[in-house]
Design an enzyme around this catalytic site. Structure first.
Site, PDB file in Angstrom:
ATOM      1  N   GLU A 298     -20.281 -23.981 -34.753  1.00  0.00           N
ATOM      2  CA  GLU A 298     -20.846 -21.825 -34.741  1.00  0.00           C
ATOM      3  C   GLU A 298     -21.698 -22.076 -33.339  1.00  0.00           C
ATOM      4  OE1 GLU A 298     -22.684 -20.875 -37.770  1.00  0.00           O
ATOM      5  OE2 GLU A 298     -24.612 -19.272 -37.269  1.00  0.00           O
TER       6      GLU A 298
ATOM      7  N   ASP B 291     -23.939 -18.843 -31.311  1.00  0.00           N
ATOM      8  CA  ASP B 291     -24.695 -17.871 -31.939  1.00  0.00           C
ATOM      9  C   ASP B 291     -24.774 -16.786 -30.642  1.00  0.00           C
ATOM     10  OD1 ASP B 291     -23.930 -18.290 -34.435  1.00  0.00           O
ATOM     11  OD2 ASP B 291     -26.135 -19.303 -34.573  1.00  0.00           O
TER      12      ASP B 291
ATOM     13  N   GLU C  73     -27.718 -14.056 -30.895  1.00  0.00           N
ATOM     14  CA  GLU C  73     -28.509 -12.981 -32.579  1.00  0.00           C
ATOM     15  C   GLU C  73     -29.813 -12.171 -31.588  1.00  0.00           C
ATOM     16  OE1 GLU C  73     -28.362 -15.218 -35.917  1.00  0.00           O
ATOM     17  OE2 GLU C  73     -29.743 -16.166 -34.694  1.00  0.00           O
TER      18      GLU C  73
END
Length: 289
Positions: free
Chosen positions: A102, A104, A106
């Site tokens: 993953e 990310d 955010e």
């Protein structure tokens, strides 16, 4: 002889196209499925723009139809304005399964007048814990800004308005997991993360400010669409853009010197028995070609 050359060129082109499939100029209608939130996902402008809404009942999100293995992914985002505490707006890549990969980006909302926190993290073989967090040098709710994940077998670069803010190099040779084999989908979501998002959960979502709306436009992917486990993508972008120019290194250094809020490589409380091995290496900037 000329016809032979033309035939050879045509064959080479067909082989290259078979090896590498590019996705250029994303369309929210054509390239994504509704992940959750139903009508809270509102796609407009013939698929070129979108809003995600969160209310007292649900957030919302989309996921790419295709899986990718390596590429550059750009999204223009305007974040939830006003009191956004507890909200999480996310733009990320993720594979499936327990030992997932993953990458990310955010955005952690905050009280009115307080800055958003841009949080980044990278998982490989199910191992995460590589957070770096930043304040932004502009108000991300006033206008659209471009956020980018640039991922190839050698490194991951995260950029804001084409300014690199983070680089993670592939250090598998020293035992540090790196995402090189699992195809990932692109996700864009808006959801309630008030258990942890704002001041580690101290500030909760205030539904008096609902609905919360984030806006997105001009998604673009120059990436390899994975087929049969991604074998067709192994050579994609392998020899391109492996490092940063001197100008980009300087831009990144300015960000690191002023806007970093948290760096896992400096968390001596969390790693009281010794920093992760990659954190004890030379400065990342010195290792970028």
């Amino acid at each position: 002889m000329a016809s032979w050359c033309r035939a050879s060129v045509a064959l080479l082109v067909s082989v290259l196209l078979a090896i590498t499939t590019l996705a250029l100029g994303g369309n929210f209608y054509e390239d994504f499925d509704n992940l959750f939130g139903d009508v809270r996902v509102d796609i407009k402008d013939a698929g070129q723009s979108m809003t995600l809404t969160m209310d007292q009942y649900s957030g919302s999100g989309i996921a790419s139809k295709n899986e990718f293995l390596f590429g550059r992914f750009d999204m223009q985002i305007k974040l939830v304005p006003g009191n956004s505490a507890g909200t999480v707006t996310a733009f990320y890549l993720s594979s499936q399964g327990g030992n997932h990969d993953e990458i990310d980006i955010e955005f952690l909302g905050n009280l009115t007048g307080e800055p958003y926190l841009l949080s980044t993290n990278i998982y490989a073989d199910g191992v995460g814990g590589r957070e770096m967090q930043y304040y932004l040098w502009f108000d991300p709710t006033e206008d659209f800004h471009t956020y980018t994940i640039d991922w190839n077998p050698h490194r991951i670069v995260i950029l804001v308005d084409d300014i690199p803010i983070r680089v993670m190099l592939n250090r598998e040779t020293i035992g540090v997991p790196f995402p090189t084999s699992r195809p990932m989908r692109m996700y864009t979501t808006l959801w309630n993360g008030d258990a942890w998002a704002t001041r580690w959960g101290a500030v909760k979502l205030d539904l008096a400010y609902a609905p919360f709306v984030a806006s997105f436009r001009n998604f673009n992917a120059n990436a390899c669409i994975a087929k049969e486990g991604g074998e067709n993508c192994k050579g994609f972008n392998g020899g391109k853009a492996t490092g940063l120019s001197e100008e980009k290194k300087s831009e990144m250094q300015r960000v690191l010197s002023k806007w970093v809020v948290y760096d896992y490589c400096r968390d001596f409380r969390r790693y009281s028995h010794g920093l992760p091995y990659e954190c004890r290496r030379e400065n990342l900037l010195d290792q970028i070609e």
